[in-house]
Design a protein around this motif. Sequence first.
Motif, PDB file in Angstrom:
ATOM      1  N   HIS B  80       0.872  -1.174   0.000  1.00 17.94           N
ATOM      2  CA  HIS B  80       0.000   0.000   0.000  1.00 17.94           C
ATOM      3  C   HIS B  80       0.908   1.222   0.000  1.00 17.94           C
ATOM      4  N   PRO B  88       4.843   3.052 -10.635  1.00 18.32           N
ATOM      5  CA  PRO B  88       6.302   2.964 -10.477  1.00 18.32           C
ATOM      6  C   PRO B  88       6.723   1.821  -9.552  1.00 18.32           C
TER       7      PRO B  88
ATOM      8  N   ASP C 263      10.123  10.453 -13.819  1.00 20.36           N
ATOM      9  CA  ASP C 263      10.472  11.501 -12.866  1.00 20.36           C
ATOM     10  C   ASP C 263      11.178  10.840 -11.682  1.00 20.36           C
ATOM     11  N   ILE C 265      10.078  10.707  -8.639  1.00 16.91           N
ATOM     12  CA  ILE C 265       9.137   9.995  -7.774  1.00 16.91           C
ATOM     13  C   ILE C 265       9.022   8.544  -8.236  1.00 16.91           C
ATOM     14  N   SER C 266       8.888   8.378  -9.549  1.00 22.23           N
ATOM     15  CA  SER C 266       8.766   7.006 -10.052  1.00 22.23           C
ATOM     16  C   SER C 266      10.095   6.269  -9.908  1.00 22.23           C
ATOM     17  N   GLY C 269      10.154   5.135  -6.469  1.00 19.45           N
ATOM     18  CA  GLY C 269       9.061   4.166  -6.353  1.00 19.45           C
ATOM     19  C   GLY C 269       9.485   2.799  -6.864  1.00 19.45           C
ATOM     20  N   ALA C 270      10.139   2.791  -8.018  1.00 25.09           N
ATOM     21  CA  ALA C 270      10.576   1.529  -8.602  1.00 25.09           C
ATOM     22  C   ALA C 270      11.693   0.907  -7.766  1.00 25.09           C
ATOM     23  N   LEU C 272      11.964   1.160  -4.526  1.00 24.25           N
ATOM     24  CA  LEU C 272      11.282   0.545  -3.378  1.00 24.25           C
ATOM     25  C   LEU C 272      10.616  -0.760  -3.801  1.00 24.25           C
ATOM     26  N   GLY C 273       9.969  -0.736  -4.961  1.00 22.23           N
ATOM     27  CA  GLY C 273       9.309  -1.940  -5.451  1.00 22.23           C
ATOM     28  C   GLY C 273      10.295  -3.081  -5.640  1.00 22.23           C
ATOM     29  N   GLU C 295       8.531  12.104  -0.075  1.00 25.45           N
ATOM     30  CA  GLU C 295       7.373  11.343   0.377  1.00 25.45           C
ATOM     31  C   GLU C 295       7.619   9.838   0.251  1.00 25.45           C
ATOM     32  N   MET C 296       8.281   9.466  -0.857  1.00 20.68           N
ATOM     33  CA  MET C 296       8.536   8.040  -1.074  1.00 20.68           C
ATOM     34  C   MET C 296       9.596   7.515  -0.110  1.00 20.68           C
ATOM     35  N   LEU C 299       7.847   6.695   2.819  1.00 23.17           N
ATOM     36  CA  LEU C 299       7.132   5.421   2.633  1.00 23.17           C
ATOM     37  C   LEU C 299       8.080   4.260   2.928  1.00 23.17           C
ATOM     38  N   SER C 303       7.147   1.713   5.727  1.00 25.20           N
ATOM     39  CA  SER C 303       6.900   0.322   5.323  1.00 25.20           C
ATOM     40  C   SER C 303       8.147  -0.532   5.543  1.00 25.20           C
ATOM     41  N   THR C 305      11.007  -0.559   3.996  1.00 22.18           N
ATOM     42  CA  THR C 305      11.494  -1.091   2.735  1.00 22.18           C
ATOM     43  C   THR C 305      12.855  -0.479   2.436  1.00 22.18           C
ATOM     44  N   ALA C 437       2.322  -4.503   3.240  1.00 24.68           N
ATOM     45  CA  ALA C 437       3.216  -3.406   3.626  1.00 24.68           C
ATOM     46  C   ALA C 437       2.454  -2.120   3.367  1.00 24.68           C
ATOM     47  N   THR C 438       2.652  -1.165   4.218  1.00 23.81           N
ATOM     48  CA  THR C 438       1.860   0.058   4.034  1.00 23.81           C
ATOM     49  C   THR C 438       2.554   1.304   4.579  1.00 23.81           C
ATOM     50  N   LEU C 440       0.697   3.508   5.904  1.00 25.28           N
ATOM     51  CA  LEU C 440      -0.136   3.889   7.062  1.00 25.28           C
ATOM     52  C   LEU C 440       0.527   3.355   8.324  1.00 25.28           C
TER      53      LEU C 440
END
Lengths: 338, 265, 591
Positions: B80, B88, C263, C265-266, C269-270, C272-273, C295-296, C299, C303, C305, C437-438, C440
């Motif tokens: 989440h 991404p 960008d 952010i992505s 994001g990737a 982290l993924g 922000e990421m 995250l 999470s 990560t 995973a979150t 929150l």
Amino acid sequence: MREDHFIVIGNGPAGSQAAFTLKEKAPEARVTIVTKEREGCCHSHLLPGFLAGSISEKKVFAISLDHYTKSGIKLRTGQSVVDVNPQRKEILLEHKETISYSGLIIAVGGRPYIPEPLLAYREHLCTLKTFQDTGTWRQLLPAADSILIMGGDLTSLAVTKSLLALKKKIYFMLTGEAFWPLRFDKALQEEVSGKLTKRGVTVLAGNKLVGIEPVRSGSCRVYVDGQKIKVDMIGAFFGLVPDIGFLRRSGLQLDRGVLVDEYLCSSHEGICAAGDCAQIYHPEIKDYWVSIGTKNARSLGKIAAVNLAGGRKKTRVDRERIFDIQGVKVNTSWWMEF
Amino acid sequence: MKTSGRILAQKVQDIQTSGRLSIRSASLPTWCPGCGYFGIHQGLNNAIQQLSLPHHSIVTVTGIGCAGRYAFFNNTYSFHVTHGRTLPVATGVKLANPALTVFAIGGDGDGLAIGGGHLPHMARRNINVNYLLFDNSMYGLTKGQPSPSSPVGTKTKVSPAGTFEMPLNASLLGLSYGTTFAARLFAGDPESITQALIEGIRHEGFSFFHIYTTCLTFDKENKTWEHLKERVHPLPQKYDCSNLSKAMAHILEDDFSTGVIYKKS
Amino acid sequence: MPGVDLTIEICGMSGDGTIAAGTLLNEALSGAGFSIIGFDSYPAEIRGFGRCVTRSRFGTSRMLALSDHTHVLISLDDQQAISRISMLGKNAKVLFDNKPAGTVQEGMSIAAHTAPDADLYGMPFTDLASEAAGTTRGKNLAALGCFTGLAGIDPRFFYTVIEKKFRAKGETVLNANLNSFNAGLTYAHTHFEDAPLVITAPAPEKKKVQRIMLSGNAAIARGALDAGLALYFGYPITPATPIMEYLAKTLPQKGGKVVQMEDEISSIGAVLGSFYAGKRAMTATSGPGLALMAEMISLGVMSETPAVIVDAQRGGPSTGLPTKTEQSDLHAAVFGGPGDSPRIVIAPTDVAECYQFTLKSFELAEKYQTPVIVLTDFFLDNRVENVAAADISGKKRVDGNIYPPKKEQGRYQRYLVTPSGISPRALPGSEGYIYPATGLEHTEAGLPDYSEPVHMQMNAKRHTKIRQALADLPPPKEFSQKGPLDLGVIAWGSSFGAALEAVLKARKKGLAVGALKVISLFPYHEEQIRQFMSRCRRVLIPELNFQGQLANLIGHLHHGDVVRFNRTTGTPLLPSEILLKIQELLQKDNT
């Protein structure tokens, strides 16, 4: 109106004096000195003393480089002039940069003269005109016990004095070969020879050099009229020749030096010469004379500058102080006591 | 109709012990009763079961909003993430371990507003991720604000005079970005969702599922159940889903046809 | 014999082969056994032409920073090189082309601008090259040959590197370059009999040390490769892009992928993924990108990560000064993002550390399940050093993951609270450990929970974990004598080298001064820093930012005020200015 730009070629005593005088007489004008030397104004007559350690490097360079900058004089060191074009009022530097001038003073001085027969041995001969020359001396001297001095000009005597102070064994070949501007007459030669001998110098007067053979690094075997001496270095002191090769195509009237009138003006408007390289007309003797020595050079530099800046000042030398050497009239203001 | 907690709990336990819906996690969905998301949930679960995908080989990446909560209601690995960034993260997951089946799930705010910049690039890269965009034209979790797909004139607390912006057409965007598999679906028809998902999951590349649904709590006039049920219909029988220009023309003409709109052959 | 410590600049127009010449020079001097630090400057504009400058400081002792002045300037284009004159030290040597195509007006030659004390060496670079190789393209090599001759350096060091560089381009190209070089060499030998600038190579090292010329960016990329990087996600930004370029060439050969994202952010994001799914990934960016990632990153913190982020700092704020160096992202790196968001931030201080700490950061990220930010800057990224091969290789990849024990299968709690704060982490694909995973706040099971005890407990867990990481993070390194110090200089990142050089010089002058290198900026080794500070009467923190960000961060550990030395000129700090500040401070104390 375009600003005046005075260029002085050479930064010896004559050139530097000329530049400072120009700046003084024409403060608005640009003044540029171009010199092929890498260092500042070097008093070459102090170099023997520098070698002996009695004179400091600072004293050899009497004018600090900062002083030029502060005085508003652009000093270009390490740059050779290869041509002067009086029609276009331009000089050309070796790196192909042209500079326009409104007035030009040639004060390039002389370079050590090496007589024709000795040119074959040029690489073994040490001279002492520029500060750079001291490098070779300082490199070789510590390991050199015996030194051969050839020639017999004023510098040779000063060097000999310095080397004796360093406890070196000196051979002096007072050959009487033609050199310029000085040549001893027999009486003077004998007098000098006597003084040298008294100081412990082995004088090889009248002997002829047959050959030089390098033994190992620095050291040479010298053959003189059948006899062989081994020396660790050789100094050559045959006076100076004006260093004016770059003016050959300029159209300026040249002889051994740049021919100038008693106002130090050359055959072309706006070009003067001063110092060792100027061959100056003397109206009384109706002949050309040259002048050597730092004090003379400075005085000529000043006169050339004054005249270039619009003044009219004559060079004045008493006839008695001019003597004739091989057809060249020489004035020297310094004659050291040996 | 109101169900007491005790009866509900009993029902859940029954479902769990039956194993019928083991894809559901122990956490109960917090969506409002009657939410369209339940239908999508069912459609997706059925697809997973019909394909017999091992649950631990699935990663569900969800965004922020009601749809984002999906992460907690499924018995799969789930991540989440932040608002709008499902694609991404899903990209990273899929490239790191291609053996995983990866779903990205988010709402219309998540995918068309804050995360609207990622869809074109996901389509360009054509990475084998299945993206489910729940489109109810409403921000539900923040209590009813208009979304990029809300029709002009949508009145909410933040747009009391009605919105002036033109709505985005997610299916049209997907096609124009070069998506290699695109389906438009309806939450009220879980069976067609399952069928499209099965096809899309099998598709080697990026699959985009634009799913119409409703927010019955905050939307009383635009995409209500009644409104949608009235209009939604299957694609025409002779529809050719391999022709991109015809697919785009069709989407421009017909806002409510559902099924696999385009599949690059 | 006094050691060599010289700075050479080569300056030309792009197209003159300036950078190529600088690279060859560095490699050759490295081969000769010198320590080197080089810093080039390229035209920042895209139009592709403009001034190129390579600057190399080399010497017999380890080079720690750039020097104040240039001792040798090689001009491949006088119009460009004139601007470099201000960098020249006293009696600098200036090598320039004295045979331009035609005569030039007064002022067009560099000779018109140098100060009288400069030592000019006009040599016909272009003519030499065209005579030797039939093309003027080798004028950079001819210039190198001229320099080698003037400096009396053994040309074999150059032959080796010229061979290495041009061998692959065929015999013709290689010979053209060798001939141009030799033409320059011969010219210098014949025209300047006594090498006027004698540079004596250091005695060969007893144990032959293999050295590699490497930029900070290349070292980062190599560190990542050796760490087993699988995926790189990035978005172009100066000065981080060379990392992506380096990896684009090398990573696919190792089976990895480089993906240019839409960008920053992505990109994060990737990353982290990828880490979430069990593969090592990295992204590199600069200040503006780091801001987008904030922000990421949080995250990743929430999470738990892992992620590895290189922040190659440049001048800020906002788009700022893309091609200038600055250390002003420290606060953003340490504190950026919503909430209490502890993460690891480490700052290498030299090229070898760029390699070592990038490599290390993957292990840390996995072990502590956290984003790790490697903080570099324009100067460190782009400078080259000849690092010992041993310092940038031979590190075994360590799997930093802590996996859940088998007995947890079926009742796995991803965020189990443990004394260390570290919870074993399962990777997707493994049966029996499914978890959400979150971002929150969540329970040990990973389910959302905003209750007081949960948030308190989880915040504590996340901070405990990062504090624990101190044990694995490189501690501060002290360079000083024992006992009390009049002044302690604390520095970080690319500025540390200059600070250390200043301190070493101050100590030679008899001052009781010490230096402390802080590598781990968050968490930081409070006790060691406090101990050092307590021995210092005064503390000076020089850094390339306006506020004094390290001083803000650790200044409170000192019993008194710390003296900040800040400047934001976009250029690296120099040892001389720090030394001046040290002397000024100690003098003030004595009066």
